[in-house]
Design a protein around this motif. Structure first.
Motif, PDB file in Angstrom:
ATOM      1  N   THR A 176      37.311  48.126   3.798  1.00  0.00           N
ATOM      2  CA  THR A 176      36.952  48.787   2.561  1.00  0.00           C
ATOM      3  C   THR A 176      35.996  47.863   1.835  1.00  0.00           C
ATOM      4  O   THR A 176      34.924  48.457   1.385  1.00  0.00           O
ATOM      5  N   HIS A 177      36.226  46.565   1.697  1.00  0.00           N
ATOM      6  CA  HIS A 177      35.352  45.744   1.081  1.00  0.00           C
ATOM      7  C   HIS A 177      33.960  45.717   1.615  1.00  0.00           C
ATOM      8  O   HIS A 177      32.964  45.559   0.896  1.00  0.00           O
ATOM      9  N   ASN A 191      32.051  48.620   1.007  1.00  0.00           N
ATOM     10  CA  ASN A 191      31.544  48.811  -0.521  1.00  0.00           C
ATOM     11  C   ASN A 191      30.234  47.875  -0.504  1.00  0.00           C
ATOM     12  O   ASN A 191      29.252  48.316  -1.233  1.00  0.00           O
ATOM     13  N   ARG A 219      26.483  48.689  -1.512  1.00  0.00           N
ATOM     14  CA  ARG A 219      25.359  48.163  -2.595  1.00  0.00           C
ATOM     15  C   ARG A 219      24.189  47.661  -2.058  1.00  0.00           C
ATOM     16  O   ARG A 219      23.160  47.106  -2.656  1.00  0.00           O
ATOM     17  N   ASP A 278      40.161  44.608  -7.036  1.00  0.00           N
ATOM     18  CA  ASP A 278      40.425  46.099  -6.554  1.00  0.00           C
ATOM     19  C   ASP A 278      40.820  47.132  -7.863  1.00  0.00           C
ATOM     20  O   ASP A 278      40.455  48.227  -8.018  1.00  0.00           O
TER      21      ASP A 278
END
Length: 250
Positions: A28-29, A32, A36, A111
């Motif tokens: 997930t990180h 993300n 970006r 989070d």
């Protein structure tokens, strides 16, 4: 109980570097950060890692405590049984680096944004814990006389990646954290700055106040400044830069 004094930079860097080396980044990180605009190589070089929680955090703190004296390293504390523990919330660790690239402290991008977006990795309320300081984060070309001031280390890291290290970025851990800005700029030999705070500064009176206080400090120090402007439908300079890069690539 008295708070132990914070260990010198070299000890903090070594402990934080080894901590981050032990950790990984959740899918997930990772997604993300890719979203970006960072590359896989950039994410690796920045050492962004998922903050461990629960049993995993306990295990990491114990292992790290065997190698380092964690007394005076913010984020770590000793439980009643005499074991080192870490004060973590779910999120991503972001190193706050000095001009030489040493890790001064860590910030967690949370989070759960109900508690705010960022939290310093600190253990000031714990037994044998130490308070973290909101260190200014420096990245890019430290030989320049001009700097771009950002709110947020992650935004500065992303902008540094987009501009291929050609600029100097100085980031605050939050817009209000200006106390050491002028001494740092003077130490770096910076004579002019571009203020790259998010565009919500145009509508958010809280941020406007911070901009005004920063401008007053810059004027006193005789550092010339300009307010960076971009399409305000993109709040962050990094959001706008990513949009421009995508358009170029299309």
């Amino acid at each position: 109980s008295k708070e132990p004094p914070v260990k010198p930079l070299a000890a903090r860097h070594d402990a934080y570097y080894d901590l981050l080396s032990m950790l990984s980044l959740s899918a997930t990180h990772w997604n993300n950060l890719i979203g970006r605009g960072l590359s896989a190589a950039a994410i690796g070089a920045l050492m962004y890692k998922t903050a461990p929680t629960g049993v995993a955090a306990d295990r990491v703190a114990e292992m790290l405590g065997r190698k380092h004296d964690l007394d005076g390293i913010p984020g770590f504390y000793m439980n009643t049984a005499g074991h080192w523990r870490m004060r973590c919330q779910p999120g991503v660790f972001i190193p706050l680096c000095d001009p030489q690239g040493y890790i001064q402290g860590l910030q967690i991008r949370l989070d759960n944004e109900n508690d705010g977006k960022f939290r310093l990795f600190s253990s000031r309320y714990d037994p044998k814990g130490s308070r973290a300081h909101p260190y200014l984060h420096v990245t890019g070309n430290v030989g320049l006389s001009g700097a771009i001031l950002m709110e947020g280390a992650m935004k500065a890291d992303i902008m540094n990646y987009f501009t291929v290290g050609k600029h100097l970025f100085v980031a605050q851990a939050g817009a209000g954290n200006q106390k050491h800005m002028i001494p740092l700029l003077q130490r770096l030999g910076v004579s002019q700055v571009s203020i790259g705070y998010d565009m919500d500064r145009l509508t958010n009176p809280h941020i406007q106040k911070h901009v005004e206080s920063l401008v007053a400090k810059l004027n006193t120090a005789q550092i010339t400044y300009r307010l960076a402007q971009w399409d305000s439908s993109f709040n962050g300079m990094d959001d706008y830069a990513l949009h421009v890069l995508k358009q170029k690539a299309a």
